[in-house]
Design an enzyme around this catalytic site. Structure first.
Site, PDB file in Angstrom:
ATOM      1  N   VAL A  11       0.859  -1.183   0.000  1.00 45.53           N
ATOM      2  CA  VAL A  11       0.000   0.000   0.000  1.00 45.53           C
ATOM      3  C   VAL A  11       0.889   1.224   0.000  1.00 45.53           C
ATOM      4  CG1 VAL A  11      -1.979  -1.099   1.110  1.00 45.53           C
ATOM      5  CG2 VAL A  11      -0.181  -0.084   2.526  1.00 45.53           C
ATOM      6  N   SER A  12       0.320   2.359  -0.373  1.00 45.25           N
ATOM      7  CA  SER A  12       1.131   3.566  -0.560  1.00 45.25           C
ATOM      8  C   SER A  12       1.353   4.361   0.720  1.00 45.25           C
ATOM      9  CB  SER A  12       0.491   4.473  -1.613  1.00 45.25           C
ATOM     10  OG  SER A  12       0.375   3.795  -2.842  1.00 45.25           O
ATOM     11  N   THR A  13       0.374   4.358   1.632  1.00 39.13           N
ATOM     12  CA  THR A  13       0.469   5.185   2.836  1.00 39.13           C
ATOM     13  C   THR A  13       0.119   4.377   4.075  1.00 39.13           C
ATOM     14  OG1 THR A  13      -1.826   5.925   2.570  1.00 39.13           O
ATOM     15  CG2 THR A  13      -0.120   7.282   1.555  1.00 39.13           C
ATOM     16  N   GLN A  16      -3.427   3.147   5.006  1.00 37.79           N
ATOM     17  CA  GLN A  16      -4.018   2.063   4.237  1.00 37.79           C
ATOM     18  C   GLN A  16      -3.590   0.721   4.819  1.00 37.79           C
ATOM     19  OE1 GLN A  16      -2.328   3.348   0.423  1.00 37.79           O
ATOM     20  NE2 GLN A  16      -4.387   3.831  -0.290  1.00 37.79           N
TER      21      GLN A  16
END
Length: 206
Positions: A11-13, A16
């Site tokens: 996931v990017s952040t 999340q």
């Protein structure tokens, strides 16, 4: 014998979660009859180079401990087309496949895999060309606005700042080598400072 696979989720952040990806991939592995030997979860944006968890998956592949890597989609694995092609070639060298949840499987040893790899390599080159073009356009636009790049001729901030100390140490009898070591300069920089000072003195007396 069942194929051994590693699951990779990203996931990017931090707000999340990889839980949904992991759940979907575990279900897919069960349907396909794969044996899941490792699960790796990563929080990293798509542009970051540092992906230690993905590197651990690559290490498993290199050690021949897995037969395939499972991801929900290719964008979870590759940072760019170039990165995807490079990692695919690494996996190919170890006879490991990259399998997306959609069922799309990358085995570069097959004719289909080689065709896909060739197309992706062409896209990667196109991507690099676009990036170079954007960089050149950006530099040209900045120059048109009057911005300068690189060090200006004669601009020596560190040498000019330390010049008084260099000249003082020279007067005290220090060698150029010792001055360079003391002030963390190169010997040539010390010599240039002294020569410029002496030339300036000569110009002032003429």
């Amino acid at each position: 014998m069942r194929q051994k696979v590693a699951i990779y989720c990203r996931v990017s952040t931090a707000d999340q979660s990889c839980a949904r990806q992991e759940q979907d991939l575990l279900a897919y592995a069960a349907r396909a009859g794969f044996e899941v030997v490792d699960i790796r979860r990563e929080i990293s944006s798509g542009t970051k180079d540092q992906r230690p968890e993905r590197q651990k998956v690559m290490a498993l592949a290199q050690d021949r401990r897995i037969d395939a890597v499972l991801v929900t989609e290719l964008t979870r694995w590759g940072r760019s087309t170039t990165d995807l092609v490079q990692t695919l070639h690494g996996l190919q060298a170890w006879n490991v496949s990259l399998i997306a949840q959609t069922g799309l499987q990358f085995e570069l040893s097959t004719p289909q895999g080689k065709l896909i790899a060739s197309m992706m390599a062409a896209l990667a080159e196109f991507e690099r060309d676009l990036l170079r073009e954007r960089v050149r356009s950006g530099i040209a636009a900045a120059k048109a606005r009057g911005k300068t790049f690189g060090r200006r001729p004669g601009h020596r901030p560190k040498a000019d700042r330390l010049a008084p100390k260099v000249l003082r140490l020279v007067e005290e009898g220090w060698s150029y080598r010792d001055i360079a070591k003391e002030l963390k300069l190169s010997k040539n920089t010390v010599m240039s400072i002294v020569h410029r000072h002496r030339n300036a003195q000569c110009d002032a007396t003429t």
